[in-house]
Design a protein around this motif. Sequence first.
Motif, PDB file in Angstrom:
ATOM      1  N   LEU A  96       0.826  -1.211   0.000  1.00 46.45           N
ATOM      2  CA  LEU A  96       0.000   0.000   0.000  1.00 46.45           C
ATOM      3  C   LEU A  96       0.859   1.259   0.000  1.00 46.45           C
ATOM      4  O   LEU A  96       0.518   2.253  -0.653  1.00 46.45           O
ATOM      5  N   GLU A  97       1.976   1.218   0.720  1.00 49.71           N
ATOM      6  CA  GLU A  97       2.875   2.373   0.739  1.00 49.71           C
ATOM      7  C   GLU A  97       3.551   2.561  -0.620  1.00 49.71           C
ATOM      8  O   GLU A  97       3.716   3.688  -1.110  1.00 49.71           O
ATOM      9  N   ILE A  98       3.955   1.437  -1.225  1.00 52.43           N
ATOM     10  CA  ILE A  98       4.594   1.503  -2.546  1.00 52.43           C
ATOM     11  C   ILE A  98       3.617   2.086  -3.574  1.00 52.43           C
ATOM     12  O   ILE A  98       3.994   2.908  -4.424  1.00 52.43           O
ATOM     13  N   ILE A  99       2.362   1.674  -3.509  1.00 54.88           N
ATOM     14  CA  ILE A  99       1.354   2.127  -4.464  1.00 54.88           C
ATOM     15  C   ILE A  99       0.986   3.593  -4.229  1.00 54.88           C
ATOM     16  O   ILE A  99       0.881   4.395  -5.160  1.00 54.88           O
ATOM     17  N   ASN A 100       0.786   3.949  -2.972  1.00 55.61           N
ATOM     18  CA  ASN A 100       0.293   5.292  -2.648  1.00 55.61           C
ATOM     19  C   ASN A 100       1.382   6.348  -2.572  1.00 55.61           C
ATOM     20  O   ASN A 100       1.122   7.534  -2.813  1.00 55.61           O
ATOM     21  N   ASP A 101       2.609   5.923  -2.245  1.00 56.33           N
ATOM     22  CA  ASP A 101       3.689   6.903  -2.098  1.00 56.33           C
ATOM     23  C   ASP A 101       5.011   6.306  -2.581  1.00 56.33           C
ATOM     24  O   ASP A 101       5.937   6.100  -1.790  1.00 56.33           O
ATOM     25  N   PRO A 102       5.122   6.025  -3.883  1.00 52.24           N
ATOM     26  CA  PRO A 102       6.363   5.430  -4.411  1.00 52.24           C
ATOM     27  C   PRO A 102       7.536   6.384  -4.237  1.00 52.24           C
ATOM     28  O   PRO A 102       7.412   7.582  -4.497  1.00 52.24           O
ATOM     29  N   GLN A 103       8.669   5.845  -3.817  1.00 55.88           N
ATOM     30  CA  GLN A 103       9.837   6.679  -3.538  1.00 55.88           C
ATOM     31  C   GLN A 103      10.800   6.754  -4.724  1.00 55.88           C
ATOM     32  O   GLN A 103      11.286   7.811  -5.072  1.00 55.88           O
ATOM     33  N   HIS A 104      11.081   5.610  -5.330  1.00 54.76           N
ATOM     34  CA  HIS A 104      12.064   5.581  -6.415  1.00 54.76           C
ATOM     35  C   HIS A 104      11.434   6.074  -7.716  1.00 54.76           C
ATOM     36  O   HIS A 104      10.277   5.743  -8.018  1.00 54.76           O
ATOM     37  N   PRO A 105      12.149   6.868  -8.514  1.00 48.87           N
ATOM     38  CA  PRO A 105      11.598   7.338  -9.801  1.00 48.87           C
ATOM     39  C   PRO A 105      11.142   6.207 -10.714  1.00 48.87           C
ATOM     40  O   PRO A 105      10.188   6.375 -11.483  1.00 48.87           O
ATOM     41  N   TYR A 106      11.813   5.055 -10.639  1.00 48.86           N
ATOM     42  CA  TYR A 106      11.400   3.922 -11.467  1.00 48.86           C
ATOM     43  C   TYR A 106      10.035   3.396 -11.024  1.00 48.86           C
ATOM     44  O   TYR A 106       9.164   3.118 -11.860  1.00 48.86           O
ATOM     45  N   THR A 107       9.830   3.266  -9.721  1.00 49.83           N
ATOM     46  CA  THR A 107       8.533   2.833  -9.197  1.00 49.83           C
ATOM     47  C   THR A 107       7.447   3.818  -9.587  1.00 49.83           C
ATOM     48  O   THR A 107       6.333   3.434  -9.969  1.00 49.83           O
ATOM     49  N   GLN A 108       7.764   5.098  -9.513  1.00 43.04           N
ATOM     50  CA  GLN A 108       6.812   6.125  -9.927  1.00 43.04           C
ATOM     51  C   GLN A 108       6.449   5.948 -11.401  1.00 43.04           C
ATOM     52  O   GLN A 108       5.284   6.074 -11.787  1.00 43.04           O
ATOM     53  N   GLY A 109       7.448   5.636 -12.221  1.00 45.79           N
ATOM     54  CA  GLY A 109       7.209   5.433 -13.646  1.00 45.79           C
ATOM     55  C   GLY A 109       6.321   4.232 -13.910  1.00 45.79           C
ATOM     56  O   GLY A 109       5.438   4.274 -14.780  1.00 45.79           O
ATOM     57  N   SER A 163      13.039   5.307   4.089  1.00 47.74           N
ATOM     58  CA  SER A 163      12.176   6.444   3.799  1.00 47.74           C
ATOM     59  C   SER A 163      10.770   6.068   4.231  1.00 47.74           C
ATOM     60  O   SER A 163      10.077   5.318   3.535  1.00 47.74           O
ATOM     61  N   GLY A 164      10.369   6.549   5.401  1.00 48.63           N
ATOM     62  CA  GLY A 164       9.110   6.098   5.979  1.00 48.63           C
ATOM     63  C   GLY A 164       9.222   4.636   6.356  1.00 48.63           C
ATOM     64  O   GLY A 164      10.163   4.232   7.045  1.00 48.63           O
ATOM     65  N   VAL A 165       8.278   3.806   5.864  1.00 55.68           N
ATOM     66  CA  VAL A 165       8.319   2.368   6.156  1.00 55.68           C
ATOM     67  C   VAL A 165       8.941   1.582   5.003  1.00 55.68           C
ATOM     68  O   VAL A 165       8.960   0.352   5.032  1.00 55.68           O
ATOM     69  N   SER A 166       9.443   2.275   3.995  1.00 51.55           N
ATOM     70  CA  SER A 166      10.073   1.625   2.851  1.00 51.55           C
ATOM     71  C   SER A 166      11.582   1.839   2.875  1.00 51.55           C
ATOM     72  O   SER A 166      12.092   2.712   3.574  1.00 51.55           O
ATOM     73  N   THR A 167      12.280   1.016   2.094  1.00 53.97           N
ATOM     74  CA  THR A 167      13.706   1.244   1.857  1.00 53.97           C
ATOM     75  C   THR A 167      13.871   1.499   0.368  1.00 53.97           C
ATOM     76  O   THR A 167      13.183   0.890  -0.464  1.00 53.97           O
ATOM     77  N   VAL A 168      14.789   2.408   0.020  1.00 51.30           N
ATOM     78  CA  VAL A 168      14.940   2.804  -1.378  1.00 51.30           C
ATOM     79  C   VAL A 168      16.396   3.121  -1.665  1.00 51.30           C
ATOM     80  O   VAL A 168      17.118   3.599  -0.786  1.00 51.30           O
TER      81      VAL A 168
END
Length: 333
Positions: free
Chosen positions: A239-252, A307-312
């Motif tokens: 849910l964090e990856i979907i709602n607040d992606p950190q890496h530009p690749y994930t955002q893409g 970064s928050g609950v994620s690692t990037v």
Amino acid sequence: MNLLSVSNLNVNFHLKGQDLAALIDVSFTLNRGERVAIVGESGAGKSVLGFSIVNLIDKPGYIKSGSIKLDNKEITKMTRPQLQEVRGKRIAMIFQDPMMTLNPVLTIGAQLVEAIRSHTRISFKDAKNIAIEKLHSVQIASPEKRFHQYPHELSGGMRQRVIIATVLLLNPDIIIADEPTTALDVTIQAEIIQLLLDICRNNSMALLLISHDLGVVSRIAERTIVMYAGRVVEEGPTLEIINDPQHPYTQGLLNALPQMALPGQRLNQIVGSMPPLNERPTGCAFHPRCPYATDQCRQQQPGFINSGVSTVACFMVEDMLTDTNSDYDEEID
């Protein structure tokens, strides 16, 4: 203790006199009953990772270094008989094309019974009863009839259900599903995803879902690992990856989902393509396609930060966090 632990895994392919890295320092864990997705474009290393876990990398590929432990037992050091005990019984795989898995000249029943009796000493009658029960558990209508049919007599969705039933025969601890819905239409995709989700929940089975589709992943995975050019670039709760992606690749990847474009609007896409193994750029491999790339990105490989609950692994995110922390410290002073 983790059910599965992958640490600093490096997998190479020896091609045309060169040792080319397919996986670079990949690390993650999988707990009993947990559902984790491995996400990325074709060529990211997702399938290589899946095959490495069950030590099925064929030459010219090989595991160069690193560790893969199942219940703290090292898979990379196992003998062939030991691996036979792991494959199917402890870790089972579902592939995206069931016709590549099912034998076209054997009935569904013959294949299911053979799979059971190759690992257990039970009668044909008992094996048949188990096979029919598993076909029923994956919501195949008239399982007694399907038992005597050949793969070509079934639809694509039905064949994929047979593969899932085959995986369930020996009640494995982990299911590795490699793009299990790619060859199916949207309606059948949803049914198969829901079936996998129900099976894992009801049987406390761990799932490692390999996919390029974050839309599919959002429906089934609790945690997501994003890979690019053989490396993990981001990991965190789905849910964090979907709602607040950190890496530009994930955002893409998220921006490229069809639902992110307005009706009639052209779909978004990430400029460029995944680099081949022999052309991986220096520094961050994503920098040729990244709109935020700097000279540092081109020269250095970023390390992981929280970064928050994620690692990037991204210098941009690291700089943003550093600036935020500096501002916070100044306010306190």
